[in-house]
Enzyme design. Structure first.
Site, PDB file in Angstrom:
ATOM      1  N   GLN A  79       0.845  -1.188   0.000  1.00  0.00           N
ATOM      2  CA  GLN A  79       0.000   0.000   0.000  1.00  0.00           C
ATOM      3  C   GLN A  79       0.882   1.241   0.000  1.00  0.00           C
ATOM      4  OE1 GLN A  79      -2.355   1.936   3.224  1.00  0.00           O
ATOM      5  NE2 GLN A  79      -4.118   1.246   2.018  1.00  0.00           N
ATOM      6  N   CYS A 110      -6.610   7.150   5.349  1.00  0.00           N
ATOM      7  CA  CYS A 110      -6.010   7.412   6.657  1.00  0.00           C
ATOM      8  C   CYS A 110      -6.601   8.688   7.256  1.00  0.00           C
ATOM      9  CB  CYS A 110      -4.500   7.545   6.531  1.00  0.00           C
ATOM     10  SG  CYS A 110      -3.674   7.771   8.124  1.00  0.00           S
ATOM     11  N   GLY A 236      -9.492  -5.039   9.397  1.00  0.00           N
ATOM     12  CA  GLY A 236      -8.449  -4.282  10.069  1.00  0.00           C
ATOM     13  C   GLY A 236      -8.403  -4.608  11.543  1.00  0.00           C
TER      14      GLY A 236
END
Length: 381
Positions: A79, A110, A236
């Site tokens: 990523q 993010c 996640g």
């Protein structure tokens, strides 16, 4: 889910089951990916920590360590984070030309202030032309490698970007999109909006859409697919201290259901903890550093078990594998898997506002590239 779930196709790569480990800074390094992959039997897609594109182009030592993959990792997935189309394009070209990975994912999700205050991460899709330029540069330099993107709903409820970003991604040849069903303002607070995942799937039927947010168990993943119609899931925080969740996901998506789920005793969890710490030490070529790096995982692994705060504190300051093993040996290791142990872990807070560059919201059509300070010379986020 009474029938097996079809695999996910990302470019030439078949991901079966359609399960992806989300990039998490300081977490999804090679040792943690190894654990997750072992529990899944090698099935799924396991993405590296977020890599800053400028740091990769400049070959920073820390970054070059982070892009190292075990020989068993196939496909290898990196990523990238970046705000400058030129730098992102150079980074993707470097990955393709040097065979550093088989798949590139771009970070537009993010929410942390050090990223958004400079126009990166979940702030960037608000600038539609800039997003398009970055995606075009990445896909154009990928040399056949599939490029995907991960994003949030938007900056806040008044500045949603995910549907526009989805159409831009399709136009620019992105192979798949992952959507975290929260805004940047929500951070990790509240509940993920799975309805947004369903809306994105309807808006971009041409490419796979993956759902992310509030998948704490394999049953949650099954429910997300059923409720949203998405093509796969990105996990996640749900796997923090639970790398065996990927084995549960394989069982669920193969149609075997709860009978195939792991329910480890504390003794079995302790064995995984020791292996995780040992893998970190091997990766860092320094056992004490590996144990220190492992400390943040202690509370996640022991969540739900009868392990008192004093014991957790001692485990979280262990300085060697021998000390960690001795402290684990003092626990009641015969405890079975506790009910309700699959709840939220990791960050759960929201934010009252998103930290953005001055004037960032004034013009969504502004294509100005943020300054160089938006791309730190180290990776993570």
């Amino acid at each position: 889910m009474t029938v097996p779930v079809p695999p996910l196709q990302i470019g030439p790569h078949t991901v079966d089951p359609p399960v992806v480990l989300a990039p998490m800074a300081g977490i999804t390094n090679a040792p943690f990916r190894t654990l997750c992959r072992e529990f899944s039997g090698g099935r799924g897609l396991f993405v590296s920590e977020m890599i800053t594109s400028r740091a990769l182009v400049e070959r920073k030592d820390k970054t070059m360590r982070l892009v190292h993959f075990d020989a068993a990792e196939k496909p290898r997935s990196i990523q990238l984070y970046g705000v400058d189309p030129h730098t992102v394009g150079r980074a993707v070209r470097m990955i393709a030309d040097e065979g550093l990975a088989d798949h590139v994912d771009l970070n537009f999700g993010c929410p942390v202030p050090k990223v958004t205050r400079r126009g990166g991460g979940s702030a960037l899709p608000y600038k539609r032309p800039l997003l398009r330029a970055i995606l075009r540069a990445a896909v154009g330099n990928a040399g056949g490698l599939p490029v995907t993107m991960k994003m949030r709903k938007g900056i806040d409820d008044d500045h949603l970007t995910y549907l526009d970003a989805g159409r831009i991604a399709v136009d620019e040849g992105v192979a798949a999109i992952a959507l975290h069903g929260r805004t940047a303002a929500q951070h990790y607070g509240g509940a993920a909006d799975w309805r947004a995942i369903a809306r994105l799937k309807e808006a971009v039927p041409e490419i796979p859409v993956l759902g992310n947010g509030d998948i704490w168990s394999a049953d949650d993943a099954v429910r997300m697919l059923r409720e949203t119609g998405c093509d796969g899931v990105v996990v996640g925080r749900g796997c923090l201290g639970r790398p065996w969740l990927f084995g549960d996901l394989v069982a669920a998506f193969d149609g075997r259901g709860p009978a195939g789920y792991a329910r480890p005793s504390l003794r079995e969890v302790a064995d995984v903890m020791l292996r995780h710490a040992a893998l970190l030490g091997e990766w860092l070529d320094d056992e004490p550093r590996g144990v220190i790096d492992f400390r943040k995982h202690v509370a996640w692994y022991t969540k739900g078990f009868s392990v008192g705060s004093p014991a957790r504190r001692r485990l979280a300051v262990a300085a060697s594998l021998a000390e960690l093993a001795a402290l684990l040996g003092e626990l009641d290791l015969d405890q079975p898997w506790p009910d309700g142990a699959d709840g939220p872990r990791g960050r759960t807070s929201g934010r009252s506002r998103v930290v953005l560059p001055d004037g960032w919201l004034a013009d969504p059509q502004d294509a100005t590239v943020p300054g160089r300070e938006a791309e730190h010379d180290t990776s993570g986020g």
